[in-house]
Design a protein around this motif. Structure first.
Motif, PDB file in Angstrom:
ATOM      1  N   VAL A  37      14.444  17.066   1.385  1.00 12.62           N
ATOM      2  CA  VAL A  37      13.742  17.735   0.303  1.00 12.62           C
ATOM      3  C   VAL A  37      14.607  17.726  -1.001  1.00 12.62           C
ATOM      4  O   VAL A  37      14.069  17.207  -2.186  1.00 12.62           O
ATOM      5  CB  VAL A  37      13.262  18.821   0.577  1.00 12.62           C
ATOM      6  CG1 VAL A  37      12.459  19.428  -0.480  1.00 12.62           C
ATOM      7  CG2 VAL A  37      12.326  18.934   1.719  1.00 12.62           C
ATOM      8  N   ARG A  38      15.918  18.305  -0.874  1.00 13.37           N
ATOM      9  CA  ARG A  38      16.869  18.220  -2.010  1.00 13.37           C
ATOM     10  C   ARG A  38      17.248  17.115  -2.504  1.00 13.37           C
ATOM     11  O   ARG A  38      17.370  16.730  -3.754  1.00 13.37           O
ATOM     12  CB  ARG A  38      17.932  19.169  -1.545  1.00 13.37           C
ATOM     13  CG  ARG A  38      17.681  20.775  -1.363  1.00 13.37           C
ATOM     14  CD  ARG A  38      17.267  21.493  -2.798  1.00 13.37           C
ATOM     15  NE  ARG A  38      16.563  22.625  -2.342  1.00 13.37           N
ATOM     16  CZ  ARG A  38      17.353  23.799  -2.045  1.00 13.37           C
ATOM     17  NH1 ARG A  38      18.879  23.829  -2.316  1.00 13.37           N
ATOM     18  NH2 ARG A  38      17.204  24.963  -2.041  1.00 13.37           N
TER      19      ARG A  38
ATOM     20  N   MET B 159       0.675  -1.381   0.172  1.00 13.52           N
ATOM     21  CA  MET B 159       0.170   0.041   0.010  1.00 13.52           C
ATOM     22  C   MET B 159       1.062   1.215   0.141  1.00 13.52           C
ATOM     23  O   MET B 159       1.685   1.374   0.600  1.00 13.52           O
ATOM     24  CB  MET B 159      -1.028   0.032   1.390  1.00 13.52           C
ATOM     25  CG  MET B 159      -1.942   1.024   1.152  1.00 13.52           C
ATOM     26  SD  MET B 159      -3.299   0.588   2.292  1.00 13.52           S
ATOM     27  CE  MET B 159      -2.391   0.970   3.918  1.00 13.52           C
ATOM     28  N   ALA B 160       0.384   2.408  -0.764  1.00 11.84           N
ATOM     29  CA  ALA B 160       1.311   3.572  -0.965  1.00 11.84           C
ATOM     30  C   ALA B 160       1.217   4.265   0.436  1.00 11.84           C
ATOM     31  O   ALA B 160       0.491   4.008   1.309  1.00 11.84           O
ATOM     32  CB  ALA B 160       0.675   4.479  -1.779  1.00 11.84           C
ATOM     33  N   LYS B 161       2.383   4.865   0.779  1.00 12.30           N
ATOM     34  CA  LYS B 161       2.595   5.475   2.301  1.00 12.30           C
ATOM     35  C   LYS B 161       1.574   6.638   1.842  1.00 12.30           C
ATOM     36  O   LYS B 161       1.803   7.502   1.139  1.00 12.30           O
ATOM     37  CB  LYS B 161       4.024   5.902   2.466  1.00 12.30           C
ATOM     38  CG  LYS B 161       4.936   4.530   2.579  1.00 12.30           C
ATOM     39  CD  LYS B 161       6.231   5.071   2.784  1.00 12.30           C
ATOM     40  CE  LYS B 161       6.897   5.299   1.756  1.00 12.30           C
ATOM     41  NZ  LYS B 161       8.488   5.480   1.876  1.00 12.30           N
ATOM     42  N   ARG B 162       0.938   6.941   3.250  1.00 11.09           N
ATOM     43  CA  ARG B 162       0.347   8.181   3.217  1.00 11.09           C
ATOM     44  C   ARG B 162       0.205   8.797   4.496  1.00 11.09           C
ATOM     45  O   ARG B 162       0.116   8.094   5.550  1.00 11.09           O
ATOM     46  CB  ARG B 162      -1.132   7.797   2.953  1.00 11.09           C
ATOM     47  CG  ARG B 162      -2.110   8.944   2.830  1.00 11.09           C
ATOM     48  CD  ARG B 162      -3.570   8.425   2.559  1.00 11.09           C
ATOM     49  NE  ARG B 162      -3.812   8.476   0.916  1.00 11.09           N
ATOM     50  CZ  ARG B 162      -4.895   8.095   0.385  1.00 11.09           C
ATOM     51  NH1 ARG B 162      -5.957   8.515   1.162  1.00 11.09           N
ATOM     52  NH2 ARG B 162      -4.902   8.192  -0.956  1.00 11.09           N
ATOM     53  N   VAL B 163       0.277  10.175   4.577  1.00 10.48           N
ATOM     54  CA  VAL B 163       0.397  10.939   5.683  1.00 10.48           C
ATOM     55  C   VAL B 163      -0.842  12.012   5.682  1.00 10.48           C
ATOM     56  O   VAL B 163      -0.737  12.763   4.635  1.00 10.48           O
ATOM     57  CB  VAL B 163       1.893  11.687   5.987  1.00 10.48           C
ATOM     58  CG1 VAL B 163       1.620  12.622   6.947  1.00 10.48           C
ATOM     59  CG2 VAL B 163       3.145  10.611   5.827  1.00 10.48           C
ATOM     60  N   ALA B 164      -1.463  11.904   6.803  1.00 11.21           N
ATOM     61  CA  ALA B 164      -2.412  12.943   6.916  1.00 11.21           C
ATOM     62  C   ALA B 164      -2.265  13.812   7.968  1.00 11.21           C
ATOM     63  O   ALA B 164      -2.346  13.380   9.260  1.00 11.21           O
ATOM     64  CB  ALA B 164      -3.928  12.156   7.030  1.00 11.21           C
ATOM     65  N   ILE B 165      -2.425  15.030   7.932  1.00  9.55           N
ATOM     66  CA  ILE B 165      -1.784  16.256   8.687  1.00  9.55           C
ATOM     67  C   ILE B 165      -3.157  17.349   9.216  1.00  9.55           C
ATOM     68  O   ILE B 165      -3.648  17.735   8.263  1.00  9.55           O
ATOM     69  CB  ILE B 165      -0.576  16.866   8.450  1.00  9.55           C
ATOM     70  CG1 ILE B 165       0.466  15.996   8.314  1.00  9.55           C
ATOM     71  CG2 ILE B 165      -0.402  17.907   9.741  1.00  9.55           C
ATOM     72  CD1 ILE B 165       1.728  16.650   7.843  1.00  9.55           C
TER      73      ILE B 165
ATOM     74  N   ALA C  58       5.582  17.440   6.905  1.00  6.30           N
ATOM     75  CA  ALA C  58       5.072  17.426   5.528  1.00  6.30           C
ATOM     76  C   ALA C  58       6.073  17.214   4.392  1.00  6.30           C
ATOM     77  O   ALA C  58       5.969  16.247   3.700  1.00  6.30           O
ATOM     78  CB  ALA C  58       3.874  18.487   5.358  1.00  6.30           C
ATOM     79  N   LEU C  59       7.068  18.027   4.319  1.00  5.22           N
ATOM     80  CA  LEU C  59       7.990  18.024   3.329  1.00  5.22           C
ATOM     81  C   LEU C  59       9.094  16.660   3.486  1.00  5.22           C
ATOM     82  O   LEU C  59       9.333  16.087   2.490  1.00  5.22           O
ATOM     83  CB  LEU C  59       8.822  19.308   3.410  1.00  5.22           C
ATOM     84  CG  LEU C  59       8.026  20.831   2.783  1.00  5.22           C
ATOM     85  CD1 LEU C  59       8.943  21.580   3.142  1.00  5.22           C
ATOM     86  CD2 LEU C  59       8.344  20.437   1.056  1.00  5.22           C
ATOM     87  N   ALA C  60       9.195  16.530   4.791  1.00  7.44           N
ATOM     88  CA  ALA C  60      10.112  15.061   4.892  1.00  7.44           C
ATOM     89  C   ALA C  60       9.197  14.010   4.537  1.00  7.44           C
ATOM     90  O   ALA C  60       9.757  12.964   3.763  1.00  7.44           O
ATOM     91  CB  ALA C  60      10.406  15.204   6.517  1.00  7.44           C
ATOM     92  N   GLY C  61       7.986  13.986   4.828  1.00  7.38           N
ATOM     93  CA  GLY C  61       7.111  12.877   4.597  1.00  7.38           C
ATOM     94  C   GLY C  61       7.138  12.773   2.686  1.00  7.38           C
ATOM     95  O   GLY C  61       7.235  11.656   2.324  1.00  7.38           O
ATOM     96  N   ALA C  62       6.994  13.718   2.132  1.00  9.38           N
ATOM     97  CA  ALA C  62       6.936  14.063   0.675  1.00  9.38           C
ATOM     98  C   ALA C  62       8.072  13.420   0.204  1.00  9.38           C
ATOM     99  O   ALA C  62       8.306  12.714  -0.683  1.00  9.38           O
ATOM    100  CB  ALA C  62       6.575  15.198   0.189  1.00  9.38           C
ATOM    101  N   ALA C  63       9.325  13.941   0.856  1.00 11.94           N
ATOM    102  CA  ALA C  63      10.799  13.468   0.255  1.00 11.94           C
ATOM    103  C   ALA C  63      10.972  12.018   0.612  1.00 11.94           C
ATOM    104  O   ALA C  63      11.666  11.327  -0.186  1.00 11.94           O
ATOM    105  CB  ALA C  63      11.885  14.174   1.312  1.00 11.94           C
ATOM    106  N   MET C  64      10.028  11.294   1.420  1.00 10.87           N
ATOM    107  CA  MET C  64      10.058   9.893   1.547  1.00 10.87           C
ATOM    108  C   MET C  64       9.110   9.192   0.860  1.00 10.87           C
ATOM    109  O   MET C  64       8.605   8.106   1.297  1.00 10.87           O
ATOM    110  CB  MET C  64       9.969   9.786   3.111  1.00 10.87           C
ATOM    111  CG  MET C  64      11.283   9.994   4.002  1.00 10.87           C
ATOM    112  SD  MET C  64      10.821   9.985   5.667  1.00 10.87           S
ATOM    113  CE  MET C  64      12.233   9.123   6.248  1.00 10.87           C
TER     114      MET C  64
END
Lengths: 131, 82
Positions: B26-27, A1-7, A24-30
């Motif tokens: 991020v980078r 299943m795709a990883k998903r973060v809800a804030i 949020a940004l760290a989650g998206a980077a991961m």
């Protein structure tokens, strides 16, 4: 299943904006899908005048110097990075209406929806956070 | 291997020096998305948290951390794209 973060960003002040976008940004980077629901005092974060509306709480003012020293980016840069990363920014329609604000008052890319939309997304999330 | 040799064999060098958390990862994400599987990205950072955060990022993104070089307040991470 795709990883998903809800804030949920419901707190006031610049502090909430930093806490929210940092995770949020760290989650998206991961490689996680990330959505943020901005409600109550958290709503100004995605308002066009957000940078002037958001202040540190008086007791946190000494942090401003520390942010500068450690090169913590300004919030508008974090929001830009969030949009680039595909993070969904959802403004709580009920709070928008209660404050008498309009869709045009918000930065580009913000969606408007309510609790059920957020929950529909969050039901499938492995990580849920409230700031 | 010294830093110059590492950088010389990289397919991409991402310099996140001077950037605070969470910008190094991020980078890193932005950079590695431009590479093919098996290629090497060198990530430079000065954020002290990155010493733990970059390995955590690699773990979640299924890339491989080949090497970490630390010195002079700078961290150099050699990441092979998974």
């Amino acid at each position: 299943m795709a990883k998903r973060v809800a804030i949920i960003a419901s707190g006031g002040g610049l502090e909430t904006a930093y806490k929210t976008f940092n995770i949020a940004l760290a989650g998206a980077a991961m490689d996680a899908e990330v959505a943020i629901f901005f409600t109550f005092e958290g709503l100004p974060i995605v308002h066009k005048q957000g940078p002037s509306m958001l202040k540190l709480k008086p007791e946190n003012e000494p942090m401003a110097e520390g942010f500068a020293r450690t090169n913590v980016p300004p919030i508008d840069q974090l929001i830009e990075a969030a949009k680039e990363s595909g993070i969904r920014l959802i403004a709580c329609q009920m709070t928008v209406d209660a404050l008498g604000w309009k869709a045009d008052d918000f930065i580009d890319g913000v969606e408007f929806a309510g609790a059920a939309t957020f929950l529909d997304y969050a039901m499938e999330a492995q990580v849920t956070l409230n700031f | 291997m010294n830093v110059q040799e590492i950088v010389a064999k990289a397919d991409l060098v991402v310099d996140a020096s001077g950037l605070g958390c969470p910008m190094p990862v991020v980078r890193a994400k932005k950079g590695i998305d431009t590479l093919q599987s098996g290629q090497i990205m060198v990530l430079k950072a000065t954020d002290r948290g990155s010493l733990k955060d970059v390995p955590a990022w690699v773990q979640q993104t299924r890339h491989t951390l080949e090497e970490v070089v630390e010195g002079d307040g700078e961290y150099i991470f050699v990441v092979r794209k998974g």
